[in-house]
Design a protein around this motif. Structure first.
Motif, PDB file in Angstrom:
ATOM      1  N   VAL A  34       0.835  -1.209   0.000  1.00 12.94           N
ATOM      2  CA  VAL A  34       0.000   0.000   0.000  1.00 12.94           C
ATOM      3  C   VAL A  34       0.870   1.260   0.000  1.00 12.94           C
ATOM      4  CG1 VAL A  34      -1.744   1.325   1.234  1.00 12.94           C
ATOM      5  CG2 VAL A  34      -1.888  -1.142   1.182  1.00 12.94           C
ATOM      6  N   SER A  35       1.944   1.254   0.807  1.00  9.64           N
ATOM      7  CA  SER A  35       2.767   2.472   0.900  1.00  9.64           C
ATOM      8  C   SER A  35       3.424   2.804  -0.427  1.00  9.64           C
ATOM      9  CB  SER A  35       3.852   2.314   1.968  1.00  9.64           C
ATOM     10  OG  SER A  35       3.281   2.210   3.230  1.00  9.64           O
ATOM     11  N   GLY A  36       4.091   1.807  -1.039  1.00 11.83           N
ATOM     12  CA  GLY A  36       4.789   2.048  -2.300  1.00 11.83           C
ATOM     13  C   GLY A  36       3.811   2.392  -3.405  1.00 11.83           C
ATOM     14  N   ALA A  68      -0.260  -7.273   3.918  1.00 10.56           N
ATOM     15  CA  ALA A  68      -1.572  -7.317   4.573  1.00 10.56           C
ATOM     16  C   ALA A  68      -2.691  -7.764   3.641  1.00 10.56           C
ATOM     17  CB  ALA A  68      -1.902  -5.929   5.149  1.00 10.56           C
ATOM     18  N   TYR A  69      -2.618  -7.355   2.370  1.00 12.47           N
ATOM     19  CA  TYR A  69      -3.785  -7.531   1.502  1.00 12.47           C
ATOM     20  C   TYR A  69      -3.566  -8.547   0.380  1.00 12.47           C
ATOM     21  CZ  TYR A  69      -4.463  -3.409   4.243  1.00 12.47           C
ATOM     22  OH  TYR A  69      -4.533  -2.562   5.314  1.00 12.47           O
ATOM     23  N   ASP A  70      -2.392  -9.190   0.392  1.00  9.68           N
ATOM     24  CA  ASP A  70      -2.106 -10.235  -0.597  1.00  9.68           C
ATOM     25  C   ASP A  70      -2.414 -11.581   0.058  1.00  9.68           C
ATOM     26  OD1 ASP A  70      -1.280 -11.605  -2.794  1.00  9.68           O
ATOM     27  OD2 ASP A  70       0.862 -11.302  -2.475  1.00  9.68           O
ATOM     28  N   ILE A  78     -10.407  -6.936   6.688  1.00  6.96           N
ATOM     29  CA  ILE A  78      -9.845  -5.658   7.133  1.00  6.96           C
ATOM     30  C   ILE A  78     -10.311  -5.441   8.570  1.00  6.96           C
ATOM     31  CG2 ILE A  78      -9.678  -4.620   4.840  1.00  6.96           C
ATOM     32  CD1 ILE A  78     -12.189  -2.980   5.514  1.00  6.96           C
ATOM     33  N   ASN A  79      -9.443  -4.798   9.354  1.00  3.92           N
ATOM     34  CA  ASN A  79      -9.800  -4.681  10.760  1.00  3.92           C
ATOM     35  C   ASN A  79     -10.305  -3.297  11.143  1.00  3.92           C
ATOM     36  OD1 ASN A  79      -7.335  -3.260  11.038  1.00  3.92           O
ATOM     37  ND2 ASN A  79      -6.261  -5.211  11.225  1.00  3.92           N
ATOM     38  N   VAL A  80     -10.443  -2.406  10.153  1.00  4.87           N
ATOM     39  CA  VAL A  80     -11.193  -1.165  10.396  1.00  4.87           C
ATOM     40  C   VAL A  80     -12.288  -1.100   9.331  1.00  4.87           C
ATOM     41  CG1 VAL A  80      -9.240   0.098  11.393  1.00  4.87           C
ATOM     42  CG2 VAL A  80      -9.672   0.281   8.977  1.00  4.87           C
ATOM     43  N   THR A 178       9.483  -0.957   2.050  1.00  2.68           N
ATOM     44  CA  THR A 178       9.445  -2.427   2.214  1.00  2.68           C
ATOM     45  C   THR A 178       8.774  -2.855   3.527  1.00  2.68           C
ATOM     46  OG1 THR A 178      11.686  -2.307   3.100  1.00  2.68           O
ATOM     47  CG2 THR A 178      11.470  -2.862   0.771  1.00  2.68           C
ATOM     48  N   SER A 179       8.561  -1.919   4.390  1.00  3.31           N
ATOM     49  CA  SER A 179       7.813  -2.067   5.661  1.00  3.31           C
ATOM     50  C   SER A 179       8.042  -3.316   6.493  1.00  3.31           C
ATOM     51  CB  SER A 179       6.314  -1.886   5.433  1.00  3.31           C
ATOM     52  OG  SER A 179       6.091  -0.559   5.039  1.00  3.31           O
ATOM     53  N   HIS A 180       7.281  -4.373   6.200  1.00  2.00           N
ATOM     54  CA  HIS A 180       7.210  -5.430   7.208  1.00  2.00           C
ATOM     55  C   HIS A 180       8.188  -6.578   6.960  1.00  2.00           C
ATOM     56  CE1 HIS A 180       3.754  -3.414   8.746  1.00  2.00           C
ATOM     57  NE2 HIS A 180       3.019  -3.644   7.685  1.00  2.00           N
TER      58      HIS A 180
HETATM   59  C1  LIG Z   1      -1.496  -8.758   8.516  1.00  2.16           C
HETATM   60  C2  LIG Z   1      -1.831  -7.297   8.507  1.00  2.16           C
HETATM   61  C3  LIG Z   1      -3.146  -6.874   8.393  1.00  2.16           C
HETATM   62  C4  LIG Z   1      -3.469  -5.523   8.378  1.00  2.16           C
HETATM   63  N1  LIG Z   1      -4.763  -5.146   8.269  1.00  2.16           N
HETATM   64  C5  LIG Z   1      -5.069  -3.834   8.246  1.00  2.16           C
HETATM   65  C6  LIG Z   1      -6.419  -3.374   8.098  1.00  2.16           C
HETATM   66  O1  LIG Z   1      -7.329  -4.176   7.981  1.00  2.16           O
HETATM   67  N2  LIG Z   1      -6.659  -2.045   8.096  1.00  2.16           N
HETATM   68  C7  LIG Z   1      -5.662  -1.132   8.224  1.00  2.16           C
HETATM   69  O2  LIG Z   1      -5.927   0.065   8.199  1.00  2.16           O
HETATM   70  N3  LIG Z   1      -4.388  -1.531   8.372  1.00  2.16           N
HETATM   71  C8  LIG Z   1      -4.075  -2.848   8.375  1.00  2.16           C
HETATM   72  N4  LIG Z   1      -2.771  -3.230   8.482  1.00  2.16           N
HETATM   73  C9  LIG Z   1      -1.780  -2.184   8.594  1.00  2.16           C
HETATM   74  C10 LIG Z   1      -1.405  -1.515   7.242  1.00  2.16           C
HETATM   75  O3  LIG Z   1      -2.405  -1.405   6.316  1.00  2.16           O
HETATM   76  C11 LIG Z   1      -0.232  -2.161   6.685  1.00  2.16           C
HETATM   77  O4  LIG Z   1       0.772  -2.019   7.591  1.00  2.16           O
HETATM   78  C12 LIG Z   1       0.109  -1.563   5.324  1.00  2.16           C
HETATM   79  O5  LIG Z   1      -0.415  -2.430   4.409  1.00  2.16           O
HETATM   80  C13 LIG Z   1       1.556  -1.337   5.127  1.00  2.16           C
HETATM   81  O6  LIG Z   1       1.832  -1.441   3.756  1.00  2.16           O
HETATM   82  P1  LIG Z   1       3.283  -1.267   3.242  1.00  2.16           P
HETATM   83  O7  LIG Z   1       3.226  -1.136   1.777  1.00  2.16           O
HETATM   84  O8  LIG Z   1       3.934  -0.164   3.975  1.00  2.16           O
HETATM   85  O9  LIG Z   1       4.054  -2.582   3.684  1.00  2.16           O
HETATM   86  P2  LIG Z   1       3.992  -4.089   3.199  1.00  2.16           P
HETATM   87  O10 LIG Z   1       2.603  -4.547   3.130  1.00  2.16           O
HETATM   88  O11 LIG Z   1       4.926  -4.830   4.084  1.00  2.16           O
HETATM   89  O12 LIG Z   1       4.551  -4.053   1.724  1.00  2.16           O
HETATM   90  C14 LIG Z   1       5.924  -4.026   1.467  1.00  2.16           C
HETATM   91  C15 LIG Z   1       6.151  -4.621   0.106  1.00  2.16           C
HETATM   92  O13 LIG Z   1       7.540  -4.537  -0.168  1.00  2.16           O
HETATM   93  C16 LIG Z   1       7.915  -5.661  -0.924  1.00  2.16           C
HETATM   94  N5  LIG Z   1       9.355  -5.836  -0.747  1.00  2.16           N
HETATM   95  C17 LIG Z   1      10.005  -6.201   0.372  1.00  2.16           C
HETATM   96  N6  LIG Z   1      11.329  -6.239   0.141  1.00  2.16           N
HETATM   97  C18 LIG Z   1      11.510  -5.881  -1.154  1.00  2.16           C
HETATM   98  C19 LIG Z   1      12.649  -5.735  -1.977  1.00  2.16           C
HETATM   99  N7  LIG Z   1      13.891  -5.980  -1.523  1.00  2.16           N
HETATM  100  N8  LIG Z   1      12.479  -5.357  -3.263  1.00  2.16           N
HETATM  101  C20 LIG Z   1      11.234  -5.099  -3.759  1.00  2.16           C
HETATM  102  N9  LIG Z   1      10.115  -5.227  -3.005  1.00  2.16           N
HETATM  103  C21 LIG Z   1      10.263  -5.612  -1.718  1.00  2.16           C
HETATM  104  C22 LIG Z   1       7.096  -6.792  -0.351  1.00  2.16           C
HETATM  105  O14 LIG Z   1       6.911  -7.823  -1.300  1.00  2.16           O
HETATM  106  C23 LIG Z   1       5.782  -6.093   0.006  1.00  2.16           C
HETATM  107  O15 LIG Z   1       4.818  -6.282  -0.982  1.00  2.16           O
HETATM  108  C24 LIG Z   1      -2.447  -4.570   8.497  1.00  2.16           C
HETATM  109  C25 LIG Z   1      -1.104  -4.993   8.621  1.00  2.16           C
HETATM  110  C26 LIG Z   1      -0.795  -6.335   8.615  1.00  2.16           C
HETATM  111  C27 LIG Z   1       0.648  -6.743   8.732  1.00  2.16           C
END
Ligand SMILES: Cc1cc2nc3c(=O)[nH]c(=O)nc-3n(C[C@H](O)[C@H](O)[C@H](O)COP(=O)(O)OP(=O)(O)OC[C@H]3O[C@@H](n4cnc5c(N)ncnc54)[C@H](O)[C@@H]3O)c2cc1C
Length: 492
Positions: A34-36, A68-70, A78-80, A178-180
């Motif tokens: 989601v962030s990227g 989270a969403y894959d 979703i938890n909200v 890359t977050s989590h």
């Molecule tokens: C299980 C779970 C459920 C959640 N449910 C909710 C919800 O219902 N409602 C809500 O508001 N929030 C929820 N959250 C919180 C929030 O929405 C997530 O934290 C949010 O999705 C963060 O997204 P992100 O893109 O920052 O991180 P991530 O989802 O971790 O995405 C990071 C991406 O980076 C990629 N990546 C990693 N390393 C590399 C690399 N070296 N090169 C290229 N790509 C790479 C990964 O494949 C991944 O797709 C949830 C979080 C989690 C963990």
């Protein structure tokens, strides 16, 4: 919507020089969760000409899903409420409307709750973000490279990204999203059980729970939302064995308010300067809300909404105190389980299939495939239990982020990154620029999403994640010298 236009001066300067035109600036976003994806989306709104190439490196097959969403697990919701999750800053109901327009909940009768709130499966939110990105990808405005970045090197004035196939890409600005990182299993369990057929160190991997048989006795290490997901998924798969969920304090993620209520309280007019004062203020607001016939939910929602400003006011030592002592309590109130998941947990407890304990797995031995555990409880005598399976649900190990991938480790070693002093993620400025022990602030290296939490405070769920992504897009746009018409406000 965050809207930006290209500065005509910049454009004319660019068009005067063919050499420069050939060298359109490149923005590389590492991670397309989601962030990227949201950073790319909001940047693309700025970049209609386009002045820069936007490349998202993401090994998953769609943008916007991330960890989270894959998920194809039907129990993962979703938890909200959907009404609070939107990619658009000024259209909070955008996801709701997309659901409607695309009949995305067809066949999912459980998604609509009696109070009118929608809690769709998490995959639906992933589909939504992906659908918003898809036209940009098709048009070439955003490129999706399906690979992981293995190395990121600073080379004179540019960055060199090396993907896992060895292909090199040059970029002027890099956003780390890359977050989590994967969860880190408690050391003893990892060593002892690593070859056990029913040891699940990372339940977020597709099919991770398939090894667990219907009558297996399961130990779940952790009690947060991932634990709730695991227990609900097992129930849906017809698991009937007993489950012990154990965490240090035995705190279980709370459910949603019985009836929707507005955020309540004010934590900014007379802000707290210490963790203790903040707790006092929150308790007072909860007492007032209770006296007015409401529950704690609206107060915590307000703390969350004002969280980034509250965090900024607190000195570092107080932030560290919060992370050390209050985080588990904050997490279980702030990260609420979806009502459908809560029902699955309650049913399991009522049927005597699930026990939630406060303590830790002290001594573990393996005999054949039986896992014998001594559970040391916070209160009361130790328990001796035998399990067939162990699932680790301690959540992403953000404290170990720098060791989680070679490119992050290398950036730390070369002085471009360091762990934030709160241990919540990566050190960055209020403009989300990376801070490292050697390089100091690097304006061309930005952090998007939850890894920036140490600086920004509350930054884990929606809407904060999309707000922050739009903010990072604004910073990138400034670096590209485009004019910001309606800049995303710096949340601080
Ligand atoms: C299980 C779970 C459920 C959640 N449910 C909710 C919800 O219902 N409602 C809500 O508001 N929030 C929820 N959250 C919180 C929030 O929405 C997530 O934290 C949010 O999705 C963060 O997204 P992100 O893109 O920052 O991180 P991530 O989802 O971790 O995405 C990071 C991406 O980076 C990629 N990546 C990693 N390393 C590399 C690399 N070296 N090169 C290229 N790509 C790479 C990964 O494949 C991944 O797709 C949830 C979080 C989690 C963990």
């Amino acid at each position: 919507m965050n809207q930006l236009i290209v500065n005509p001066m910049t454009l004319s300067a660019l068009s005067e020089s063919k050499a420069l035109q050939a060298k359109r600036p490149v923005v590389a976003i590492i991670g397309g969760g989601v962030s990227g994806a949201a950073t790319a989306f909001h940047l693309a709104q700025a970049n209609r000409d386009p002045a820069a190439q936007i490349i998202v490196f993401e090994p998953r097959d769609g943008l916007g899903r991330g960890l989270a969403y894959d998920t194809v697990e039907p129990a993962h919701r979703i938890n909200v409420p959907a009404a609070r999750m939107s990619l658009m800053l000024d259209e909070p109901d955008h996801f709701l409307r997309w659901i409607d327009d695309n009949a995305a909940l067809l066949g999912d009768v459980d998604a609509l709750r009696p109070d009118g709130n929608l809690f769709p499966r998490r995959s639906v939110f992933g589909d939504y973000i992906n659908a918003m990105l898809q036209p940009l990808v098709t048009a070439g405005t955003v490129q999706h490279r399906r690979c992981a970045i293995a190395h990121l090197l600073r080379d004179e004035q540019t960055w060199c990204l090396v993907d896992d196939a060895g292909t090199k890409t040059r970029a002027d600005i890099v956003v780390i999203a890359t977050s989590h990182p994967p969860p880190v299993a408690p050391g003893g369990l990892q060593t002892l059980l690593k070859d056990h057929p029913r040891f699940v160190p990372d339940p977020t991997r597709p099919g991770a729970l398939d090894a667990i048989r219907p009558s297996d006795r399961v130990l779940v290490v952790g009690n947060g939302l991932t634990s709730a997901d695991v227990i609900a998924s097992l129930a849906l798969k017809g698991h009937t064995g007993t489950i012990t969920a154990i965490s240090r304090r035995g705190l279980r993620s709370r459910g949603h308010a019985p009836v929707p209520q507005d955020p309540a309280g004010d934590f900014l007019t007379n802000p707290a300067f210490t963790a203790r004062a903040l707790v006092r203020n929150i308790r007072r607001a909860i007492r007032e809300a209770t006296a007015a016939g409401f529950t704690w939910h609206g107060v915590i929602d307000q703390v969350r909404a004002q969280g980034q400003s509250i965090w900024q006011i607190l000195p570092l030592a107080e932030r560290q105190r919060i992370v050390r002592h209050l985080r588990p309590y904050w997490d279980v109130h702030r990260f609420r389980v979806a009502p459908q998941v809560e029902t699955a947990l309650d049913e399991a407890i009522d049927a005597g299939r699930l026990e939630v304990l406060a303590g830790s797995a002290a001594k573990t031995t393996v005999e054949g495939e039986a896992i014998h555990c001594t559970l040391r409880l916070r209160r009361g005598p130790a328990l001796a239990r035998t399990y067939d399976a162990v699932v680790v649900t301690t959540g992403p190990g953000h404290g170990g982020i720098l060791a989680s991938q070679p490119f992050l480790t290398e950036l730390a070693e070369s002085g471009y990154l360091e762990l934030d002093p709160t241990g919540l993620g990566l050190s960055c400025t209020r403009s989300s620029e990376a801070i490292g022990s050697g390089a100091g602030v690097t304006p061309s290296l930005l952090i998007a999403g939850p890894l920036a939490r140490g600086t920004f405070g509350e930054l884990m769920g929606l809407p904060q994640v999309t707000e922050h992504a739009a903010f990072v897009a604004t910073i990138v746009a400034e670096r590209l010298e485009v004019t910001v018409l309606h800049p995303a406000q710096n949340p601080l």
